[in-house]
Design a protein around this motif. Structure first.
Motif, PDB file in Angstrom:
ATOM      1  N   ARG A 148       5.432  40.389 -21.822  1.00 60.20           N
ATOM      2  CA  ARG A 148       5.496  40.228 -23.415  1.00 60.20           C
ATOM      3  C   ARG A 148       6.991  40.176 -23.820  1.00 60.20           C
ATOM      4  N   HIS A 149       7.738  39.179 -24.484  1.00 58.82           N
ATOM      5  CA  HIS A 149       9.067  39.313 -24.834  1.00 58.82           C
ATOM      6  C   HIS A 149       8.850  39.127 -26.475  1.00 58.82           C
ATOM      7  N   LEU A 150       9.825  39.791 -27.016  1.00 64.06           N
ATOM      8  CA  LEU A 150       9.948  39.717 -28.637  1.00 64.06           C
ATOM      9  C   LEU A 150      10.886  38.650 -28.975  1.00 64.06           C
ATOM     10  N   ALA A 160      13.173  39.318 -35.776  1.00 67.56           N
ATOM     11  CA  ALA A 160      14.243  40.076 -36.360  1.00 67.56           C
ATOM     12  C   ALA A 160      14.431  41.773 -36.141  1.00 67.56           C
ATOM     13  N   ALA A 161      14.139  41.943 -34.940  1.00 66.49           N
ATOM     14  CA  ALA A 161      14.181  43.309 -34.509  1.00 66.49           C
ATOM     15  C   ALA A 161      15.559  43.704 -34.006  1.00 66.49           C
ATOM     16  N   ALA A 162      16.183  44.458 -35.099  1.00 64.15           N
ATOM     17  CA  ALA A 162      17.891  44.687 -35.092  1.00 64.15           C
ATOM     18  C   ALA A 162      18.061  46.233 -35.131  1.00 64.15           C
ATOM     19  N   ASN A 163      17.233  46.846 -34.511  1.00 68.43           N
ATOM     20  CA  ASN A 163      17.430  48.353 -34.171  1.00 68.43           C
ATOM     21  C   ASN A 163      16.642  49.079 -33.246  1.00 68.43           C
ATOM     22  N   VAL A 190      14.614  39.595 -27.920  1.00 70.19           N
ATOM     23  CA  VAL A 190      15.640  38.604 -28.334  1.00 70.19           C
ATOM     24  C   VAL A 190      16.311  39.003 -29.565  1.00 70.19           C
ATOM     25  N   LEU A 191      17.469  39.447 -29.444  1.00 71.33           N
ATOM     26  CA  LEU A 191      18.247  40.339 -30.536  1.00 71.33           C
ATOM     27  C   LEU A 191      18.733  39.027 -31.698  1.00 71.33           C
TER      28      LEU A 191
END
Length: 325
Positions: free
Chosen positions: A112-114, A119-122, A139-140
């Motif tokens: 599983r990749h996000l 919008a996971a930025a931290n 994926v940033l």
């Protein structure tokens, strides 16, 4: 570093593999993925064949199921996850909490990749996704500088993937409200950003107007390049001034930042463009593969040849160096 390449069609997938992509990402031909355009994407048999072709040539396939389900219609998205697993995909790219949970519970061996749509930025939120759903890669968002990416990698074991070329979605991914307002179709739920059926052009005395859903979003002279008509890159009038909200409507190209991204701990370099031709895909992949191979061998990076493939033939490093207003 791993090169993750887009494929909007089976032909583009084969072209990317032959050009040297380590990994391909693609989606099913429905609203479960965020590039849901006519003539693009894969039916179930095409996905199985595409995965088999990639595996036969030493490449991997990631299936993007990165839109958010409508309440009551989750079965469409659940079926997409089931079918990705049945196709022997190497991973699914998910944004929705419920879908992450479904994949973890029903297909625990499916990586599983996000998605950037989350919008996971931290590091705190990334570690939450890893602990709760077993996410292996994130994926940033395209709002982080290289030092910020390095700081995240110092605080998480989750792999990071960053965009390095193609469309520069501005700016908080996963929140495309302007386009939804103008057209009634949500990029985040229907997978449609600036649908062609809602785009109109008109010319008056050498000036070209572009409208989306009846709203004028660009006005360019005869010697200017007309950008793709997305509201997030539109030109706005406010406070007596006219200008672009975040970034001029040009393409992202972080080719020269690859050594810095490697030092920052980035695992994978992602190219945007599932709506692009197989010729475009092949040329971009060859350039980035040459750059990555040169870096691994300790050689200087080759000079880029990507300018003519960029939107409006103009490029930016976007937020990586925080040059946008």
């Amino acid at each position: 570093m791993e090169i993750v390449c887009p494929a909007g069609t089976p032909a583009a997938l084969r072209a990317a593999v032959k050009a040297g992509a380590h990994t391909i990402y693609c989606g099913f031909a429905d609203e479960t993925n965020a590039r849901n355009f006519p003539g693009l994407n894969f039916d179930r048999s095409e996905m199985r064949d595409g995965v088999a072709f990639a595996h036969a040539h030493g490449a991997k396939v990631l299936v993007a199921i990165n839109t958010f389900p409508r309440a009551g219609d989750e079965v469409i998205w659940h079926r997409a996850i089931d079918d990705a697993a049945a196709s022997s995909a190497d991973a699914v790219i998910l944004a929705d909490l419920g879908l992450l949970n479904y994949a973890a519970q029903n297909h625990p061996d499916l990586r599983r990749h996000l998605s950037v749509q989350a919008a996971a930025a931290n590091a705190d939120v990334i570690n939450f996704y890893a602990e709760a759903f077993g996410v292996k890669r994130v994926v940033l968002p395209r709002v982080l500088s290289v030092p910020e990416i390095a700081a995240i990698n110092a605080e998480t074991e989750v792999e990071t993937e960053v965009f390095v070329f193609g469309g520069l979605c501005v700016m908080a991914e996963g929140r495309c409200s302007l386009s939804s307002y103008a057209t009634g179709l949500s990029p985040n739920m229907n997978g449609v950003c600036s649908p062609a059926s809602h785009v109109e052009y008109s010319e008056d005395q050498g000036v070209l107007d572009a409208r989306l859903g009846g709203y004028t979003i660009h006005r360019v002279g005869k010697d200017e390049s007309a950008p793709y008509p997305t509201l997030c890159k539109g030109c706005f009038n406010a406070g007596g001034k006219s200008g672009h909200l975040f970034e001029d409507p040009v393409s992202l190209n972080a080719e020269r930042l690859i050594p810095q991204l490697q030092k920052a701990g980035v695992t994978a370099l992602k190219i945007e463009g599932r709506q692009r031709s197989r010729s475009y895909v092949a040329q971009v992949v060859r350039n980035f593969r040459a750059a990555v191979d040169a870096l691994e061998a300790g050689h200087p990076l080759p000079e880029g040849m990507l300018a003519r493939l960029s939107e409006g033939q103009a490029m930016t490093t976007g937020a990586y160096k925080k040059t946008w207003r």
